[in-house]
Design a protein around this motif. Structure first.
Motif, PDB file in Angstrom:
ATOM      1  N   ASP A  73      36.415  51.403   8.951  1.00 63.32           N
ATOM      2  CA  ASP A  73      37.740  51.241   9.519  1.00 63.32           C
ATOM      3  C   ASP A  73      38.043  49.628   9.084  1.00 63.32           C
ATOM      4  O   ASP A  73      39.394  49.252   8.575  1.00 63.32           O
ATOM      5  CB  ASP A  73      38.075  51.377  10.869  1.00 63.32           C
ATOM      6  CG  ASP A  73      37.973  52.896  11.244  1.00 63.32           C
ATOM      7  OD1 ASP A  73      38.413  53.723  10.357  1.00 63.32           O
ATOM      8  OD2 ASP A  73      37.552  53.201  12.208  1.00 63.32           O
ATOM      9  N   LYS A 119      32.763  58.973   6.420  1.00 69.77           N
ATOM     10  CA  LYS A 119      33.693  60.135   6.958  1.00 69.77           C
ATOM     11  C   LYS A 119      35.179  59.612   7.239  1.00 69.77           C
ATOM     12  O   LYS A 119      35.779  60.178   8.142  1.00 69.77           O
ATOM     13  CB  LYS A 119      33.054  60.920   8.275  1.00 69.77           C
ATOM     14  CG  LYS A 119      31.795  61.411   7.814  1.00 69.77           C
ATOM     15  CD  LYS A 119      31.448  62.599   6.753  1.00 69.77           C
ATOM     16  CE  LYS A 119      30.081  62.942   6.764  1.00 69.77           C
ATOM     17  NZ  LYS A 119      29.791  63.543   5.459  1.00 69.77           N
ATOM     18  N   SER A 120      35.420  58.693   6.618  1.00 71.86           N
ATOM     19  CA  SER A 120      36.648  58.027   6.869  1.00 71.86           C
ATOM     20  C   SER A 120      37.777  58.339   5.943  1.00 71.86           C
ATOM     21  O   SER A 120      37.808  58.098   4.893  1.00 71.86           O
ATOM     22  CB  SER A 120      36.530  56.397   7.319  1.00 71.86           C
ATOM     23  OG  SER A 120      38.078  56.027   7.075  1.00 71.86           O
ATOM     24  N   ALA A 121      38.906  59.214   6.481  1.00 71.49           N
ATOM     25  CA  ALA A 121      40.101  59.603   5.701  1.00 71.49           C
ATOM     26  C   ALA A 121      40.775  58.360   5.226  1.00 71.49           C
ATOM     27  O   ALA A 121      41.306  58.399   4.028  1.00 71.49           O
ATOM     28  CB  ALA A 121      40.868  60.565   6.424  1.00 71.49           C
ATOM     29  N   ASP A 122      40.972  57.434   6.289  1.00 71.71           N
ATOM     30  CA  ASP A 122      41.858  56.189   5.914  1.00 71.71           C
ATOM     31  C   ASP A 122      41.091  55.428   4.774  1.00 71.71           C
ATOM     32  O   ASP A 122      41.601  54.801   3.841  1.00 71.71           O
ATOM     33  CB  ASP A 122      41.688  55.410   7.057  1.00 71.71           C
ATOM     34  CG  ASP A 122      42.832  55.799   8.135  1.00 71.71           C
ATOM     35  OD1 ASP A 122      43.520  56.798   7.777  1.00 71.71           O
ATOM     36  OD2 ASP A 122      42.601  55.375   9.389  1.00 71.71           O
ATOM     37  N   ASN A 142      41.754  57.316   1.666  1.00 68.85           N
ATOM     38  CA  ASN A 142      43.026  57.008   1.290  1.00 68.85           C
ATOM     39  C   ASN A 142      43.282  55.827   0.416  1.00 68.85           C
ATOM     40  O   ASN A 142      44.070  55.673  -0.356  1.00 68.85           O
ATOM     41  CB  ASN A 142      44.188  57.453   2.592  1.00 68.85           C
ATOM     42  CG  ASN A 142      45.464  57.249   2.251  1.00 68.85           C
ATOM     43  OD1 ASN A 142      45.837  57.835   1.167  1.00 68.85           O
ATOM     44  ND2 ASN A 142      46.121  56.495   2.839  1.00 68.85           N
ATOM     45  N   SER A 164      45.604  66.685   8.555  1.00 67.87           N
ATOM     46  CA  SER A 164      46.742  66.764   9.243  1.00 67.87           C
ATOM     47  C   SER A 164      47.447  65.257   9.064  1.00 67.87           C
ATOM     48  O   SER A 164      48.533  65.176   9.833  1.00 67.87           O
ATOM     49  CB  SER A 164      46.394  66.891  10.738  1.00 67.87           C
ATOM     50  OG  SER A 164      45.639  66.022  11.445  1.00 67.87           O
ATOM     51  N   GLU A 165      47.140  64.357   8.186  1.00 62.98           N
ATOM     52  CA  GLU A 165      47.699  63.279   8.002  1.00 62.98           C
ATOM     53  C   GLU A 165      48.695  63.255   6.928  1.00 62.98           C
ATOM     54  O   GLU A 165      48.428  63.077   5.705  1.00 62.98           O
ATOM     55  CB  GLU A 165      46.527  61.965   8.007  1.00 62.98           C
ATOM     56  CG  GLU A 165      47.035  60.855   7.635  1.00 62.98           C
ATOM     57  CD  GLU A 165      47.912  60.224   8.655  1.00 62.98           C
ATOM     58  OE1 GLU A 165      49.340  59.919   8.258  1.00 62.98           O
ATOM     59  OE2 GLU A 165      47.540  60.094   9.886  1.00 62.98           O
ATOM     60  N   LEU A 188      39.008  65.417   5.012  1.00 60.32           N
ATOM     61  CA  LEU A 188      38.351  64.602   6.262  1.00 60.32           C
ATOM     62  C   LEU A 188      39.443  64.751   7.176  1.00 60.32           C
ATOM     63  O   LEU A 188      39.138  64.783   8.318  1.00 60.32           O
ATOM     64  CB  LEU A 188      37.854  63.232   5.854  1.00 60.32           C
ATOM     65  CG  LEU A 188      36.643  63.197   4.799  1.00 60.32           C
ATOM     66  CD1 LEU A 188      36.457  61.767   4.583  1.00 60.32           C
ATOM     67  CD2 LEU A 188      35.351  63.532   5.863  1.00 60.32           C
ATOM     68  N   ASN A 189      40.730  64.769   6.737  1.00 57.59           N
ATOM     69  CA  ASN A 189      41.983  64.700   7.893  1.00 57.59           C
ATOM     70  C   ASN A 189      42.955  65.468   7.233  1.00 57.59           C
ATOM     71  O   ASN A 189      43.906  64.756   6.601  1.00 57.59           O
ATOM     72  CB  ASN A 189      42.293  63.334   8.241  1.00 57.59           C
ATOM     73  CG  ASN A 189      43.323  63.252   9.273  1.00 57.59           C
ATOM     74  OD1 ASN A 189      43.725  64.130   9.864  1.00 57.59           O
ATOM     75  ND2 ASN A 189      43.673  62.293  10.001  1.00 57.59           N
ATOM     76  N   ALA A 195      40.191  62.438   1.192  1.00 54.85           N
ATOM     77  CA  ALA A 195      40.796  62.159   2.282  1.00 54.85           C
ATOM     78  C   ALA A 195      41.361  63.384   3.209  1.00 54.85           C
ATOM     79  O   ALA A 195      41.372  63.504   4.234  1.00 54.85           O
ATOM     80  CB  ALA A 195      41.982  60.912   1.991  1.00 54.85           C
TER      81      ALA A 195
END
Length: 135
Positions: A17, A49-52, A55, A83-84, A80-81, A77
């Motif tokens: 992050d 495991k960070s979608a951000d 991205n 729904s973003e 991993l996520n 991304a």
């Protein structure tokens, strides 16, 4: 023992992050090569495991002329996520602006509007602009 990305096989304490935040600041300063240099070393880290992060990596690749790598990062991304909305919007912009694939771009913007957030201003803006022939 070193792994494929030059780290030990022991658990790493990488702040993905924090890296992503630093990278975004570079992106807003239009320093995309520097952004890429911060993120790239951790692209293949199996603990990431960070979608951000992915991205942001997609943005860096897109803005440094590597659209195929950007697409791969956006897919990771989404995995991993899922729904973003911003990830799909960025993928849609990649298709629209880099690949010149209006159909795939429209699919991403519609997915956001129909399945995630019907009032999403960015997805609605680009979909309307496409229909008006501005892209």
């Amino acid at each position: 023992t070193p792994s494929a990305y030059g780290q030990s096989n022991e658990a790493t304490n990488v702040d993905y992050d924090g890296l992503t935040k630093m990278a975004r600041e570079l992106h807003y300063g239009n320093k995309n090569k520097e952004m890429l240099s911060i993120l790239q070393p951790y692209e293949n880290d199996p603990q990431n495991k960070s979608a951000d992060f992915f991205n942001a990596l997609g943005l860096a690749y897109r803005h440094t002329g590597e659209p195929t790598k950007a697409e791969k990062a956006y897919f990771k991304a989404i995995e991993l996520n899922p729904s973003e909305p911003i990830i799909r919007i960025n993928l849609g912009l990649l298709y629209l602006k880099n690949f010149k694939d209006r159909k795939k771009a429209e699919e991403q913007f519609l997915f956001v509007i129909e399945k995630m957030d019907k009032d999403n201003k960015v997805a609605n803006f680009y979909l309307k602009a496409m229909k008006e022939g501005r892209f």
